[in-house]
Design an enzyme around this catalytic site. Structure first.
Site, PDB file in Angstrom:
ATOM      1  N   ASP A   1      34.902-107.932 -35.832  1.00  0.00           N
ATOM      2  CA  ASP A   1      33.397-108.285 -36.455  1.00  0.00           C
ATOM      3  C   ASP A   1      32.528-108.773 -34.991  1.00  0.00           C
ATOM      4  OD1 ASP A   1      30.146-108.133 -37.365  1.00  0.00           O
ATOM      5  OD2 ASP A   1      30.987-109.735 -38.930  1.00  0.00           O
TER       6      ASP A   1
ATOM      7  N   TYR B   1      46.379-112.944 -38.910  1.00  0.00           N
ATOM      8  CA  TYR B   1      45.177-113.888 -38.225  1.00  0.00           C
ATOM      9  C   TYR B   1      45.121-115.146 -37.894  1.00  0.00           C
ATOM     10  CZ  TYR B   1      42.091-109.620 -38.410  1.00  0.00           C
ATOM     11  OH  TYR B   1      41.443-108.541 -38.491  1.00  0.00           O
TER      12      TYR B   1
END
Length: 301
Positions: free
Chosen positions: A62, A123
């Site tokens: 994003d 992540y």
């Protein structure tokens, strides 16, 4: 379903990195600067082609989210790859803006699909809890939390989240997409700020690895664990939110700039096609992770 490119095309794997601050995310959007848009435009120019070649990515990050281990693929006509392949990496480096780099190009093995063949994404979310704030040199990829964090409490909370669950309470729901995921690994560690920094202390770094992520998932999970780490909520709180199955107003989707996609994992080459097919099936709780569809959006945050 065809496991590879159309006849007369070669599938190319791209390993890439980008600093997400100036991008409106990965996916091409009209009127906005995106990673996909920059890469596809650069490819068209350096290949001297009137046609664009769409990229498929492992995880659609994003706006504001960074990547150091992103993976994508593109199907190029055989003649273009034969003509430009040897010089393509250097030409892309000369054409792309400084905040996105392709650092490896390779012919993909049979069955490879950057999105559907992936078996996990990893992540890292970086947090500074020093009272004086974040080192200015790190401000673009580290979140400042204004209270000290207890990583023992945060790791105890993280352990309650590992496994296969419906993460609806931590995801922004998308029509027709499942929120069932297998969280393979969640833990917090302390790492030095920078050996050359004048500021003392360390960063709190969350490692989060799953078969796939739904929209807002990592940033929501980290937000819940920060509430535990600074003493605002008990250790059991993130697990209770998960079990509740609905978004909790106390859990913030924290800012994107602390989040970086570090690595994408794939099976050995002989299993790529099988994984590619299995990942397209709609997933239900209790089904083996190899049948996950949630790889679909691959959302990071």
């Amino acid at each position: 379903m065809k496991d590879g490119p159309a006849d007369g095309h070669t599938r190319i794997r791209l390993d890439l990195a980008y600093h997400g601050a100036e991008f409106s995310g990965w996916a091409r959007q009209r009127g906005r600067r995106t990673v996909q848009g920059e890469l596809e435009d650069a490819l068209r120019i350096v290949l001297r082609s009137e046609d664009s070649f769409p990229l498929t990515v492992a995880g659609r990050t994003d706006a504001g989210v960074h990547a150091r281990g992103q993976v994508a693929h593109v199907d190029l006509p055989d003649e273009l790859w034969a003509q430009h392949g040897e010089k393509l990496l250097r030409r892309l480096a000369g054409r792309l803006p400084a905040d996105v780099r392709v650092y490896r190009l390779s012919e993909a093995p049979h069955g490879f699909d950057a999105r559907f063949a992936a078996i996990w994404r990893r992540y890292a979310y970086r947090v500074a809890d020093h009272q004086g704030g974040v080192d200015p040199m790190l401000r673009g990829h580290v979140l400042w939390h204004d209270r000290p964090l207890d990583l023992d409490r945060m790791n105890a909370a993280a352990a309650l989240l590992v496994g296969e669950h419906d993460f609806a309470a931590y995801c922004k729901k998308r029509e027709g997409a499942t929120t069932i995921r297998t969280l393979l690994e969640v833990h917090w560690d302390r790492t030095p700020i920078d050996p050359y920094a004048a500021q003392e202390g360390s960063l709190a770094v969350a490692t989060v690895r799953a078969d796939a992520f739904c929209h807002n998932m990592v940033r929501s999970l980290v937000g819940a664990m920060l509430l535990v780490g600074d003493g605002h909520r008990p250790v059991e709180f993130p697990g209770e939110v998960l079990a509740g199955g609905v978004r909790n107003s106390a859990v913030n989707v924290i800012r994107p700039h602390g989040l970086t996609l570090e690595e994408v994992g794939y099976p050995e080459d002989a299993l790529l096609a099988e994984r590619n097919r299995a990942a397209r099936r709609l997933r239900t709780l209790g089904e083996p992770a190899e049948g996950a569809v949630g790889s679909a959006p691959g959302g990071s945050d």
